[in-house]
Design a protein around this motif. Sequence first.
Motif, mmCIF file in Angstrom:
data_model
loop_
_atom_site.group_PDB
_atom_site.id
_atom_site.type_symbol
_atom_site.label_atom_id
_atom_site.label_comp_id
_atom_site.label_asym_id
_atom_site.label_seq_id
_atom_site.Cartn_x
_atom_site.Cartn_y
_atom_site.Cartn_z
ATOM 1 N N ILE A 98 0.699 -1.031 0.087
ATOM 2 C CA ILE A 98 0.297 0.170 0.093
ATOM 3 C C ILE A 98 0.821 0.997 -0.072
ATOM 4 O O ILE A 98 1.932 1.233 1.270
ATOM 5 C CB ILE A 98 -1.258 0.103 1.055
ATOM 6 C CG1 ILE A 98 -1.712 -1.244 1.642
ATOM 7 C CG2 ILE A 98 -1.519 1.688 1.435
ATOM 8 C CD1 ILE A 98 -2.422 -1.416 2.220
ATOM 9 N N ASP A 99 0.290 1.920 -1.321
ATOM 10 C CA ASP A 99 1.550 3.116 -1.449
ATOM 11 C C ASP A 99 1.049 4.022 0.045
ATOM 12 O O ASP A 99 -0.174 4.859 0.452
ATOM 13 C CB ASP A 99 1.331 4.065 -2.566
ATOM 14 C CG ASP A 99 2.646 3.066 -3.653
ATOM 15 O OD1 ASP A 99 3.241 2.657 -2.727
ATOM 16 O OD2 ASP A 99 1.527 2.944 -4.808
ATOM 17 N N ASN A 100 2.156 4.434 1.063
ATOM 18 C CA ASN A 100 1.580 5.608 1.904
ATOM 19 C C ASN A 100 1.376 6.795 1.257
ATOM 20 O O ASN A 100 0.781 8.156 1.584
ATOM 21 C CB ASN A 100 2.411 5.394 3.133
ATOM 22 C CG ASN A 100 1.841 4.127 4.217
ATOM 23 O OD1 ASN A 100 1.221 3.930 3.762
ATOM 24 N ND2 ASN A 100 3.469 3.225 4.316
ATOM 25 N N ASP A 101 2.538 7.350 0.659
ATOM 26 C CA ASP A 101 2.819 8.363 0.323
ATOM 27 C C ASP A 101 3.712 8.498 -0.762
ATOM 28 O O ASP A 101 3.887 6.996 -0.887
ATOM 29 C CB ASP A 101 3.566 9.443 1.257
ATOM 30 C CG ASP A 101 4.918 8.862 1.822
ATOM 31 O OD1 ASP A 101 5.724 8.279 1.484
ATOM 32 O OD2 ASP A 101 4.346 9.109 2.921
ATOM 33 N N ASP A 102 4.947 9.816 -1.803
ATOM 34 C CA ASP A 102 5.826 10.195 -2.712
ATOM 35 C C ASP A 102 7.185 8.762 -1.780
ATOM 36 O O ASP A 102 7.766 8.694 -2.661
ATOM 37 C CB ASP A 102 6.485 11.376 -2.139
ATOM 38 C CG ASP A 102 5.042 11.777 -3.367
ATOM 39 O OD1 ASP A 102 3.679 11.011 -3.137
ATOM 40 O OD2 ASP A 102 5.077 13.551 -3.350
ATOM 41 N N ARG A 103 6.924 8.558 -0.298
ATOM 42 C CA ARG A 103 7.963 7.736 0.115
ATOM 43 C C ARG A 103 8.850 6.474 0.604
ATOM 44 O O ARG A 103 9.360 5.612 -0.118
ATOM 45 C CB ARG A 103 9.355 8.727 1.359
ATOM 46 C CG ARG A 103 9.290 10.000 0.592
ATOM 47 C CD ARG A 103 10.243 10.855 1.240
ATOM 48 N NE ARG A 103 10.689 12.418 1.105
ATOM 49 C CZ ARG A 103 11.286 13.364 2.307
ATOM 50 N NH1 ARG A 103 11.444 13.213 2.825
ATOM 51 N NH2 ARG A 103 11.739 14.693 1.299
#
Length: 901
Positions: free
Chosen positions: A670-675
Amino acid sequence: MKQILLVIFSFCLHFVLVKFGSLFTLPFGYASIVWPVTGVILGMYFLFGRWILIGALLSSLLVFYQDNHLAFLPYYLTSTLVIINIIQLVFSKYLIVRFCKLPININKPYNTIKFLILTGPFSSFIFSVIFFVILWFGTELELDVLIYISTIKWVGEFFGIVFLTPIFLFLYKNDFVRRTRRGKAAIITSVFSYILITTLYLVVSNIDYKEKQQNFINTTEPFIEQFNITQTKIKHHIKSLDGLFQASTYIGREEFELFTNKINSDDTKIRALAWLPHITHEQRAEFEQSLKDEGITNTQISQLTNLGMITALKQPYYLPVFYIEPMQENQSAIGLDVSTHPVVSDSVMKAIHNKNYVISPLLSLAQQQDKLTGIIVYYPIYIKNEIGLEQFTGLVEVIFEIDVLLSDIYKQLGEGNFTYQLSYDDNNNLFKQESHHEDSIFTYSFDITMFDKNGSLTFDSTTEFEYKLINWAHLSIMVVGLIIGVICVMFVFFIVSFNSNLTRKVTESTAELLKKNDELEAANQAKNLFLANISHEYRTPLNAIMGFTEIAKRETTDEVAKQYLAKIDNASDILLNIVNDVLDLTKMQAGEMALESIAFQPSAVTTSVVEMFNSKAKEKSISLTCDFAPSYDLWVQGDELRFKQIIINLLNNAIKFTDNGGVSIWGECIDNDDRTRTLLLKVIDTGIGIKPEDQERLFSSFAQAESATTRKYGGTGLGLSIVKQLCGLMGGDIQLTSDVAKGSEFTVKLNLPKSVTLSKESRAGQQLGSSKTGAIKDMNVLVVEDNKINQTIVQKQLVSLGARCDLADDGQQALNYLKHNTPDLILMDIQMPVMDGFTASTKIKQDLRLQHIPIVILSASVGKEDRDKASSLGIVDFIYKPFKQADLFKALSKYSTIDKI
């Protein structure tokens, strides 16, 4: 030498403290409520003896003769003041020795109070009385002021002694006060109370002083106002005379007298109003004849010189005094020519030129030559002639004596709060009231304009006004605050002393507990050291077993032998996993576990682990399935091997405790943010399950759900503990849900940085280490290893890869070899006889001819300290025993010059 240093130190300290206390001296001088010097020097005298008194005596002589308030005292009185200050210290010490049982037990309130009273209020009071008597005979101060100054001296010294002297007796061991273990609390309270009380008193006194100062300024305002009114009246008189001469072509003496009597009132102390006509030389005789006809005594135009009054010399014109009123008191001024007057001629010319008021300097009047207090204001009279042009016809003047004028204003107001002085024309003209003195407490200057010149009125307070600064109410508040402060200090000290025994017992109990805790920590460290050592000892023979097994599997063609070797290989892997778990646990507990950061694909890693366990699942006739979300193919940055270790431990446990049904793995990213990305992994089984009461300790080291579990299924109980700690190192956690006889579900949640998707070429490069399709062409490797079996294994594995191999039994042999040879790579063991691996590596890196040769550490175990030491030498690669040929190939591939597949 020590005594001289004490004298010098006490001299400097006494001098500094006196100067500090002098900053807060009373406006009357002589004494200060902030006087720490007596308390500090008395404390030092108790500790170091009479040498302190010598330094204090010398300092007192210096500062007393520098004090302006004491400068006028006779020499013998000043010396007496110096001596009694020193005697006061000696007397205080005598009282303690004579009336107190030494050393004083300050835990008992009576002893402490007795000590403080004798050194503080009693001794200080006696010498404040002596101080009062000396000032009584040596000064002219009023009795009220003397009493107030002496009281301030008593309170200031009493205050300093009570709060500051005990500090020194608490700090150092001495014969007067029994040392207390908790003296710091009383010291801090004493210093804080002293600063607080003195600060409050100074703030209140400063406010009171500013209020009195403002009151003083307010008392001068009526004087200033009346002075300005008087000046305005004088200007009105002049304007009235100007109007008189403008209104008539001729003004007679009687008419002038009547007019001046009408405008000049008694409330303005003006000495005279006069008219000075402009007389040409041709008109002189006629003017002098008119004086004679009027019966004036002075019938000649006169001139003032250094020799006195003389008949005026011939000149183009004259400005003689003609009319002057009142006539009787000022007749001597008639005929005096002001155009040649040595003092006022410049003022006269300025008035004519500027056509405005001009005030003269202070001068002696012709009608009163014994005083230098006369002032004349000149104003020119210009009259328009027939053709409309202004023609100068003469001067009007107002004469007054500044002392009489100001004294009259002063008396009218009835004020006795100040004295005054007047200055104008850049202080070239200065008049002082007879009773004026400049060493007063309050001074106030007010800028004024005196006709055409700038000046100032300066006021200084009188003794009567200054007596208002005596404020017994503030002093009483100070004494009350002092008493409260002493009570607070004693209360704090007694409370601390009361708790001293309790604190000591608590300290002893705490020390005993800490000792036991240290013993437990030592035992735990010994356990960790034992585990690390035993892991190292296991790895060394395991390296031989696994190495020769791998070589034998590769070289033998007998199928039965290959089956036996495969079983040995599997058993070795199980034993190696156990050893690795133990070593990982010790690293984690010692804080030495370091994670790598490389790009990997969670789905690929998980799939490779599942393939490893497929055969084991088939042996138990259970299913092993995968269910990955599409996002599980995304790339992340982290430690691929430790992630793989987590999956291995969880799958191994799931298969071990499942006899029916199966095991499934679910994964998602799951992508949390850009990092960052959150990696979710679930391992679900249909095994025996875990009781709720056993789930809490399941992730503890060396723990399993039940002892029977160990007997039936085996295992060390370290796997889940290591998994939990690895999850924590990766920024995540592991959760468990389980039902007995139904199965368990382990959920792993990791937070890892994002990584870009690698190209096919990059993936092939990463997989090259596990491939054995390539060969290391003619690569020459120096193996530095003291164990002969390990030498044989490394040599055979390297030769099988196509590399050439030379051997050295220790670091010294390696250095000897390198004198004549330059290998492509060095495999260096750490622990060896004669010379260890790090010493040899250091010498190699320091040699300019050899420092380019890459070194790879080959060791059974490497701790954090070893890794840091290797990093400082530029060594970044490690091969851990036991190793397989793929590990060697990966290292050689990194440093070989052949083209990679």
